[in-house]
Design an enzyme around this catalytic site. Sequence first.
Site, PDB file in Angstrom:
ATOM      1  N   HIS A  88       0.545  -1.381   0.192  1.00 40.45           N
ATOM      2  CA  HIS A  88      -0.331   0.165  -0.066  1.00 40.45           C
ATOM      3  C   HIS A  88       0.541   1.025   0.894  1.00 40.45           C
ATOM      4  O   HIS A  88       0.885   2.424  -0.372  1.00 40.45           O
ATOM      5  CB  HIS A  88      -0.987  -0.068   1.025  1.00 40.45           C
ATOM      6  N   HIS A 115       6.323   6.328   6.560  1.00 45.07           N
ATOM      7  CA  HIS A 115       5.530   6.244   5.280  1.00 45.07           C
ATOM      8  C   HIS A 115       5.274   6.940   4.848  1.00 45.07           C
ATOM      9  O   HIS A 115       5.049   8.869   5.148  1.00 45.07           O
ATOM     10  CB  HIS A 115       5.046   4.539   5.672  1.00 45.07           C
ATOM     11  N   HIS A 117       2.599   8.884   1.273  1.00 47.11           N
ATOM     12  CA  HIS A 117       1.135   8.785   0.287  1.00 47.11           C
ATOM     13  C   HIS A 117       2.221   9.953  -0.678  1.00 47.11           C
ATOM     14  O   HIS A 117       1.732  10.805  -0.568  1.00 47.11           O
ATOM     15  CB  HIS A 117       0.582   9.417   0.659  1.00 47.11           C
ATOM     16  N   HIS A 140       4.087  10.789   6.650  1.00 51.68           N
ATOM     17  CA  HIS A 140       3.888  10.089   8.069  1.00 51.68           C
ATOM     18  C   HIS A 140       4.667   9.811   9.096  1.00 51.68           C
ATOM     19  O   HIS A 140       5.362   8.771   8.604  1.00 51.68           O
ATOM     20  CB  HIS A 140       2.688   9.685   8.035  1.00 51.68           C
ATOM     21  N   THR A 223      -5.333   6.397   9.100  1.00 53.46           N
ATOM     22  CA  THR A 223      -5.906   6.627   7.473  1.00 53.46           C
ATOM     23  C   THR A 223      -6.150   5.666   6.369  1.00 53.46           C
ATOM     24  O   THR A 223      -6.341   5.267   5.024  1.00 53.46           O
ATOM     25  CB  THR A 223      -5.566   8.048   6.755  1.00 53.46           C
ATOM     26  N   THR A 224      -5.356   4.142   7.121  1.00 55.46           N
ATOM     27  CA  THR A 224      -6.408   3.176   6.922  1.00 55.46           C
ATOM     28  C   THR A 224      -6.542   2.878   7.902  1.00 55.46           C
ATOM     29  O   THR A 224      -6.372   2.565   8.708  1.00 55.46           O
ATOM     30  CB  THR A 224      -4.535   2.232   6.540  1.00 55.46           C
TER      31      THR A 224
HETATM   32 ZN   LIG Z   1       0.261   7.510   5.929  1.00 55.65          ZN
END
Ligand SMILES: [Zn+2]
Length: 307
Positions: A88, A115, A117, A140, A223-224
């Site tokens: 992801h 990680h 995005h 993040h 957020t996941t």
């Molecule tokens: Zn994140």
Amino acid sequence: MLLYALFLFASSMKIVSGADWCYQSQVTCNHTCIGPDVWGVVSQHCSGRAQSPVNIVTRRLLPDERLTPFHFIGYQETFHGHLINNGHAVQLDLPTSIRIRGGNLPATYKALQFHLHWGKDGGPGSEHTIDGEQFPVEMHIVHIKEEYDSLSQAVSDRAGVAVLGFLFQESASSNKKFDPLINALKSIPQPTNSTTLKGVSLDMFIPPQDNMTKYFRYDGSLTTPNCSEAVVWSLFESTIPLSREQLAAFSQLQFSDGEQMVKTYRPVQPLNGRQVYYSGGHVALASTMLLIISVLVSSSSFLHTTV
Ligand SMILES: [Zn+2]
Ligand SMILES: *[C@@H]1O[C@H](CO)[C@@H](O)[C@H](O)[C@H]1NC(C)=O
Ligand SMILES: *[C@@H]1O[C@H](CO)[C@@H](O)[C@H](O)[C@H]1NC(C)=O
Ligand SMILES: *[C@@H]1O[C@H](CO)[C@@H](O)[C@H](O)[C@H]1NC(C)=O
Ligand SMILES: *[C@@H]1O[C@H](CO)[C@@H](O)[C@H](O)[C@H]1NC(C)=O
């Protein structure tokens, strides 16, 4: 309710393979994975009322002088980090000797991982937006309270997780400090591929500390999935510059179906009455100082003219 019924129907028809969530960019006629609109069927937390990310409306911010600068502990430490394509996102595991406190956090938090995005080929890709503007990348840094051993333990606490968020902006020249990370992406094209980043430190990846006094604060979620509402969010105003080529490099990664890993962001969620605060105490302090100085200056000039 209707979506849930559809999901149950789809599951029973074996159209949905497992309960695998995905981003909107992965939802196609051929690949019926569970996109952000229906993450609520993967975990009910995703339909909660304090979800992340959000759009930050700057004219509705409330300055909060308790939002003092953070203490970054071990951010200068050099380490060898495990970098992984987790299907992801790309994630760098961090030594737990890295900690943060201050900034009106209720405890000291230890780092787990960071990680990112991103968008497609350097296009819009951040999760948080500011006055509706979406930035090309968002990073993040995930921390949990010192007392917990894992993220899954920390999410049972409303303030168990502290995430530091950084927005990226396109710059004309490349950001050399990101080269080790960006060069390593070509060795982890597929999910589960991993490599080691040698001799890096966290402060290579973030703005100078003088530029990190201004940030936005609100209570939200991961957020996941499972979208646990356990996160104290701090989103920094200062952005991280990367060249167009560097921003676009993330698009070379692949999802598990071999498609380009792009647009890996959740859409913004409603605030539902939550207040977003701004570390505006320093601004207020600076203007108070100016006021005092101007009063002193005018009173001294008054003295001069009368004596
Ligand atoms: Zn994140
Ligand atoms: C969907 O699958 C069919 C048959 O496997 C294939 O021909 C078609 O190109 C696919 N469409 C997309 C958008 O991937
Ligand atoms: C999902 O949420 C529950 C809390 O409701 C928590 O116990 C569980 O560990 C969470 N799972 C993960 C992977 O965070
Ligand atoms: C990456 O992972 C895939 C799928 O697990 C595997 O087939 C491939 O050999 C791996 N590649 C590298 C460079 O490790
Ligand atoms: C730090 O902030 C100043 C003022 O906003 C800005 O001009 C400068 O480019 C920033 N430095 C970095 C490295 O981000």
